[in-house]
Design a protein around this motif. Sequence first.
Motif, PDB file in Angstrom:
ATOM      1  N   THR A  80       0.809  -1.219   0.000  1.00 56.32           N
ATOM      2  CA  THR A  80       0.000   0.000   0.000  1.00 56.32           C
ATOM      3  C   THR A  80       0.842   1.269   0.000  1.00 56.32           C
ATOM      4  O   THR A  80       0.332   2.357   0.221  1.00 56.32           O
ATOM      5  CB  THR A  80      -0.926   0.060   1.234  1.00 56.32           C
ATOM      6  N   GLY A  81       2.155   1.133  -0.188  1.00 50.07           N
ATOM      7  CA  GLY A  81       3.002   2.330  -0.201  1.00 50.07           C
ATOM      8  C   GLY A  81       3.549   2.702   1.157  1.00 50.07           C
ATOM      9  O   GLY A  81       4.012   3.815   1.361  1.00 50.07           O
ATOM     10  N   MET A  82       3.519   1.788   2.094  1.00 49.89           N
ATOM     11  CA  MET A  82       3.866   2.132   3.464  1.00 49.89           C
ATOM     12  C   MET A  82       5.302   1.765   3.849  1.00 49.89           C
ATOM     13  O   MET A  82       5.842   2.315   4.806  1.00 49.89           O
ATOM     14  CB  MET A  82       2.851   1.432   4.371  1.00 49.89           C
ATOM     15  N   CYS A  83       5.929   0.818   3.132  1.00 52.34           N
ATOM     16  CA  CYS A  83       7.221   0.328   3.618  1.00 52.34           C
ATOM     17  C   CYS A  83       8.403   0.648   2.707  1.00 52.34           C
ATOM     18  O   CYS A  83       9.540   0.719   3.165  1.00 52.34           O
ATOM     19  CB  CYS A  83       7.152  -1.173   3.853  1.00 52.34           C
ATOM     20  N   GLY A  84       8.170   0.814   1.427  1.00 51.59           N
ATOM     21  CA  GLY A  84       9.282   1.123   0.537  1.00 51.59           C
ATOM     22  C   GLY A  84      10.137  -0.072   0.144  1.00 51.59           C
ATOM     23  O   GLY A  84      11.146   0.083  -0.545  1.00 51.59           O
ATOM     24  N   ALA A  85       9.752  -1.274   0.552  1.00 55.06           N
ATOM     25  CA  ALA A  85      10.536  -2.457   0.196  1.00 55.06           C
ATOM     26  C   ALA A  85      10.558  -2.664  -1.318  1.00 55.06           C
ATOM     27  O   ALA A  85      11.512  -3.178  -1.883  1.00 55.06           O
ATOM     28  CB  ALA A  85       9.948  -3.701   0.861  1.00 55.06           C
ATOM     29  N   CYS A  86       9.500  -2.227  -1.981  1.00 56.06           N
ATOM     30  CA  CYS A  86       9.304  -2.524  -3.389  1.00 56.06           C
ATOM     31  C   CYS A  86       9.913  -1.464  -4.300  1.00 56.06           C
ATOM     32  O   CYS A  86       9.596  -1.400  -5.472  1.00 56.06           O
ATOM     33  CB  CYS A  86       7.806  -2.608  -3.664  1.00 56.06           C
ATOM     34  N   ARG A  87      10.771  -0.576  -3.736  1.00 58.16           N
ATOM     35  CA  ARG A  87      11.213   0.563  -4.549  1.00 58.16           C
ATOM     36  C   ARG A  87      12.152   0.131  -5.681  1.00 58.16           C
ATOM     37  O   ARG A  87      12.936  -0.802  -5.551  1.00 58.16           O
ATOM     38  CB  ARG A  87      11.822   1.652  -3.682  1.00 58.16           C
TER      39      ARG A  87
HETATM   40  S1  FES Z   1       5.639   0.222  -0.171  1.00 57.76           S
HETATM   41 FE1  FES Z   1       5.506  -1.624   0.924  1.00 57.76          FE
HETATM   42  S2  FES Z   1       5.243  -3.016  -0.694  1.00 57.76           S
HETATM   43 FE2  FES Z   1       5.328  -1.174  -1.753  1.00 57.76          FE
END
Ligand code: FES
Lengths: 295, 462
Positions: free
Chosen positions: A226-233
Amino acid sequence: MYSILEAKELADSIYEFVVKAPNVAANCEPGQFVIVRTSEDSERIPLTICDYDREKETITIVVQVIGASTYAMKSLKAGDSFHDFVGPLGRPSELIETPIEELKQKKILFVAGGLGTAPVYPQVKWLHEHGVDADVIVGAKTKSLIIMEKEMEAVAGTLYITTDDGSYKRQGMVTKVIEDLYAEGKKYDLCVTIGPMIMMKFVCLLTKKLELKTIVSMNPIMVDGTGMCGACRLTVGDSVKFACVDGPEFDGHLVNFDEAMKRQQIYKTAEGRAYLKAKEGDTHHGGCGQCGGDK
Amino acid sequence: MDVLKKVPVREQDPKVRATNFEEVCLGYNKEEAMEEASRCLNCKNAQCVKGCPVSISIPDFIKEVKEGNFEEAYNVITKSSSLPAVCGRVCPQENQCEGKCIRGIKGEAVSIGKLERFVADWAFENGIKPSVNAEKKNKKVAVIGSGPSGLSCAGDLAKMGYDVTVFEALHELGGVLVYGIPEFRLPKEKVVKKEIENVKALGVKFEKNTIIGKSFTIDELIDKYGFDAVFIGSGAGLPKFMGIPGENANGVFSANEYLTRSNLMKAFKESDTPIMIGKKVIVVGGGNVAMDAARTALRLGSEVHIVYRRSEEELPARVEEVHHAKEEGIIFNLLTNPVEILSDENGWVSGIKCIKMELGEPDESGRRSPVEIKGSEFEIECDAVIMSLGTSPNPLISSTTKGLEINRRKCIVVKEENGETSKDGVFAGGDAVTGAATVILAMGAGRTAAKGIDEYLSAKGN
Ligand code: FES
Ligand SMILES: Cc1cc2nc3c(=O)[nH]c(=O)nc-3n(C[C@H](O)[C@H](O)[C@H](O)COP(=O)(O)OP(=O)(O)OC[C@H]3O[C@@H](n4cnc5c(N)ncnc54)[C@H](O)[C@@H]3O)c2cc1C
Ligand SMILES: Cc1cc2nc3c(=O)[nH]c(=O)nc-3n(C[C@H](O)[C@H](O)[C@H](O)COP(=O)(O)OP(=O)(O)OC[C@H]3O[C@@H](n4cnc5c(N)ncnc54)[C@H](O)[C@@H]3O)c2cc1C
Ligand code: SF4
Ligand code: SF4
């Protein structure tokens, strides 16, 4: 709880599930994904929406067993359920936001690698239903890993199947098919490719040369979606994007694949250990030299 | 007993707790609580109350504690607060209630937070629940987000008799209380779950795994699902990065990712979700979130350094947290700012290049702003970096809701007195409005909006 209405093995270690998920089915579009947890303590696993039925309120997902969490899904049957199933996540495919008349003018080529066939399918199907027939290349390592051939045939313009080992239809990688088609004088206006990152990278290198605009669907490691962790950057052009909210589809010619592929390996050691534990019970204590379990 | 000093609160020994995830502070027992309560002067014009964002009748509840009437004390507190066990633990009391306490002029302030926590924990243990006595109203309210603002708004509306449904994006309820603040500061089973059970007991319904803006929009909530009003308490969950070279290297995490893996996904104990345990971890930032990330990494077995660009005095984290972090062995590299993250040939973090800072003139916030000292660059070796630079509201809702005004900082604009947004029937509060703030402010905003919603719906009639 989200009940599984159908479960079947499509190919070696590739499974399809039809899941009752009214909130997802009501609003999803091709290109989007869901996050699934098998049970109370499971990881959050992102999976592309491979098909949906608004009336029956179902979502179809196709899963390849590669690690502990996907291994845990393997034994699920119709009648079982997923603990959590959230979506639709990410942005819909750019195609479905393009006016139909414009799409009809275009020659579109889909390039699917292995499991990537599953997420390519709803897009091809959607185009077919809107009167646009796109060509599709499906590649896999070997014959037993080709999935959804019949379904794809029904909605594709021309379907080209290739296997790395030549055990079925054409022989060679998907990039070879693209080269062959261009050599035959075919030309496309847009390419959409989904599959392992390494394949998407090589498709993009080729299509850049061919000056063929190419959309890729990125599958980095995710946590919340949902855009909360930044792992997927990811690095796309000059900017950093979060694949879960800005993507998962991006202009493939701008994606930094080398960085993305390195980032996908972050948890390799820890994941390997969890996988062996799930598969073999707690019997693996290092020494295989692969998983780092002895470190 | 020295009336100038607080009754000391029992804590886990720093050496022991540095290796476990049990709660650090053990809280007061009955006798200690009653003794501490007797320090309160029961002021007529109680200053402490002015320091509490939700104006708990502090002297009244403390008086009941002094006399051993804990249930009465609980009733006094829950008139103003719906999450006392949480706030008693995590409020920055030194700047709020306790910061204003008269006792604090000469000696130490009364331990208001610890007393509040004691009362709330006592109520849990004795099965006391906040009471409901409202007549059912035939109106539906949707609450987005199950953090402190959403929970308190939902709780208050349910107490007024509304039919309330909370929609939560994640698979657990509680917002930052479950995914952000670690177990050793705020136990999940013992405290957060129980506070949520209390809200459920009021009749509030919860729908997890539902993302407003994706699963459905606010307009659909109103037009298709028939909600009469909506409260947005979606928090400020979007992490910031520094934008320096090397930030996408393997081993660089946002504090949100690190804490979510540990807290929400329970990677700190056996769980399917992995977390990277570095040998030497650098945490960049100086707020509560940075302290939480640092102390989590320490407990997982890493050597941990905090790198912060100002000096100790400006650390935005609570004094208690900084003190605890130091006791546990976190190393502080102050007046230091990262300029680049270095990595090895496989893309893994190998170190961080920093520059020394000095304090210059005060900026608008009154804090002296840090200035780089030219030529002072140096490298610190490390194998993981946790970026804790603050968060901003997630645009998922604002970008899918027509007519919802947001400001330059992406925060939702509301009328302060009732939480009303620019969109009819839609209210908002908490971090989504203020940017990252505190639990008690979010809770207070939830209550204000509940009142605002009640007035709005009452005025609308049937
Ligand atoms: S910001 Fe957490 S998965 Fe994309
Ligand atoms: C938007 C998106 C859509 C996806 N769609 C599908 C789909 O339709 N079907 C499907 O089978 N898979 C899909 N994936 C990949 C799937 O999420 C991963 O295979 C899964 O998370 C692996 O979990 P695991 O515990 O079984 O394996 P792990 O033990 O976690 O991982 C095994 C190996 O896979 C790599 N890996 C870990 N996480 C991911 C990831 N998110 N993506 C790719 N590789 C990863 C790691 O490097 C690791 O070495 C998608 C991923 C994303 C982000
Ligand atoms: C690590 C950390 C430590 C902290 N320590 C302290 C402390 O010691 N003391 C203190 O007072 N404060 C502290 N804070 C700040 C405090 O936790 C927050 O200010 C407070 O939680 C804000 O509450 P909220 O209800 O506005 O939002 P949140 O708690 O952020 O909750 C928002 C919820 O909404 C959900 N959501 C978001 N978007 C959607 C959507 N589109 N649809 C559905 N659901 C959605 C989220 O998943 C989340 O559960 C800390 C914060 C962090 C991150
Ligand atoms: S809610 Fe917070 S500020 Fe108010 S009395 Fe309790 S601890 Fe103090
Ligand atoms: S200001 Fe301090 S002493 Fe006075 S009533 Fe409040 S807590 Fe008690």
